[in-house]
Design a protein around this motif. Sequence first.
Motif, PDB file in Angstrom:
ATOM      1  N   ARG A 268       0.849  -1.253   0.091  1.00  0.00           N
ATOM      2  CA  ARG A 268      -0.035  -0.199  -0.149  1.00  0.00           C
ATOM      3  C   ARG A 268       0.881   1.201   0.054  1.00  0.00           C
ATOM      4  O   ARG A 268       0.518   2.252  -0.690  1.00  0.00           O
ATOM      5  N   CYS A 269       1.946   1.023   0.711  1.00  0.00           N
ATOM      6  CA  CYS A 269       2.881   2.543   0.884  1.00  0.00           C
ATOM      7  C   CYS A 269       3.413   2.588  -0.628  1.00  0.00           C
ATOM      8  O   CYS A 269       3.594   3.741  -0.934  1.00  0.00           O
ATOM      9  N   SER A 272       0.740   4.099  -2.985  1.00  0.00           N
ATOM     10  CA  SER A 272       0.134   5.347  -2.599  1.00  0.00           C
ATOM     11  C   SER A 272       1.109   6.693  -2.761  1.00  0.00           C
ATOM     12  O   SER A 272       0.423   7.712  -2.724  1.00  0.00           O
ATOM     13  N   ASP A 273       2.151   6.354  -3.134  1.00  0.00           N
ATOM     14  CA  ASP A 273       3.085   7.631  -3.340  1.00  0.00           C
ATOM     15  C   ASP A 273       3.987   7.670  -4.514  1.00  0.00           C
ATOM     16  O   ASP A 273       4.491   6.283  -4.764  1.00  0.00           O
TER      17      ASP A 273
END
Length: 481
Positions: A268-269, A272-273
Motif C-alpha cells: 500500500r505504501c 500510494s506514493d
Amino acid sequence: MLVTAYLAIVVLLALCVGLELTARRLTPPQPTPSAVGTNPAFRRFQTLFLRGYLLALWADWLQGPYLYKLYRHYSFLESQIAILYVVGLASCVLFAPVAGWLPQVLGRRQTCLLFCVAYSACCLTKLSRDYFVLIAGRMLGGLSTSLLSTAFEAWYVHRHVNAHDFPKEWIPSTFTKAASWNHGLAVGAGLVANMLAEWLHLGPVAPFLLAVPCLGACGWVVLTDWGTEEKGGLERDKTSLLGPAASVPLARASARARFWRSCQECLRCLLSDRRVMLLGGVQALFESVLYIFVFLWTPVLDPHGPPLGIVFSCLMAASMAGSLLYRLATSTRYRLQPGHLLCFSMLLAFFSFFMLIFSTAPGQPRPRESLLAFLLLELASGLYFPAVSFLQGRVIPEEKRAGVLAWFRLPLHLLACLGLLALHGEVSGTGGGESGSGTRNMFGGCAVMMLAALLAVVSLFTLGRNDVDLRLEGPKGEGEI
C-alpha cells in the motif's frame, strides 16, 4: 588484453587510493554518537558480528569471476547457461519471502547457519558436470543469496536492540563499516580467484572450492562465538511469558501473521506514493540491466584471453571509484545533489551500452572498447547505489523500507529473467550456437532501458521540484546514506 587488464587494475587501484585520500581531506568525519567509539561492549559486539558477516561476503564474492567460465568449461552452450542464470534469479524471487520469514520462525542464528550449509552445498554442486545438478545448485544459490541479505542483518539488529539495549542510532555505524569493507573484499576476491584458476592452473572450479572452507569458518563463528554471545546476553522475548509449551507455536503463528500484514502495508505504501513508484521503476530498470551485464561480460571478453579474475577486480575497483566520487561530489566543497548524480549515472550507463553496441559488432569485435564500456558501467553503478539509497531513505518510511524494497525486487528480477530468456531464444534460433548479434541486440535493449530509467528520474524530480525530502539539506552537503 592480458597487458590491458593488468594496466587497468593498477590504474584503477591508484585512482581509488587518490580518491579516498581526497575524500578524507574534503569530507569531515560523519557525526556519530561519541559513545560509539568509546563503548567497549559495543565495539566487541560489532567486531563479533563483522567477523562472521565479512566471511560470508568474502565467500560470496569468490564465486563471481568464474561462474560463466565454469559452465563454458563444462561445454554448455550460451543458451543453456542463460537458463542456469534465469533459475538463479527466479530462485531469488521465490525464496525472498521465505528468507524474510525464516529468521522469525527458525531463529536468526539458525538461519545464518542454514545460509552457510546451503551456500556450501551450492559450491559443491559446481564439481558436477550434470546439468540438473547445476540447476539444483543455482536454486540453492538463490536461497543463499536471499538469506545473506536478510538473516545476518536480522540477527544483528535483534541482538543490538533487544539483548544489549544499545541505541538504534548506533546501528548504521556497523553497516557503514561493513560497506566500506565490501568493495575491498570484492577486489581481493577477484585477485585470489585469478591466482587459483590461472596462475596455479587449478581451473575455474577452484574459487568455488575455496569458498567452502570460508563458509565453514563463517558457520563456526556463528555456531560458537555468536552462540556464546547469545547465552551471555539478556533476552527480552515476550513470548516466554506464555510458558515453554505455548510460546513456540504461538510465536510462529504470530510471526506468519506479522509477515503477511507487513507485506500488505508495504505494498500500500508503494502504490500510494508516486515518488516511491518512480524510484521503484528506476531501481527495477537499472539493476535488472546490471544482472544482464553480469551474464554478458564474460562471453564478450573471454574469447580474447584476458585474466577473468583481474578483469573482475577491475570492475569492482571501478565501482569503488564511483562510490568515492559520490562522496566527493556531495562533500562541502562541491555540494552536488544526489538526484543530479543519479541522472548522471543513468546517462553514463546509457553511453556504456551505446559503446557496446558498436564494440560487439559480429565479425568486428573490439575487446578493449568493450572493457572500457564495462568499467564505465561499473563506475555508473558506484554512483547509482549511494544516490538511490539516499533518496529511498528520504521518501520511504523507515519501518516499511525493507518491505517496500522487497517489492521493488520483484519487477527487477522479472525484467532480468525476461532479458536472459530473450537472449536464450535468439541463440536457440540460430541452431543452438553462439550469436554475436543476439548479444549486440541485448546491449541495445539495455540502452533503451537506461533511457527509460533516465525519464523516470526526470519525472521524479519534476514531480518533487520543491520537495526538500529529495535534496541534501544544510550547509554541510555530505552524501550521507
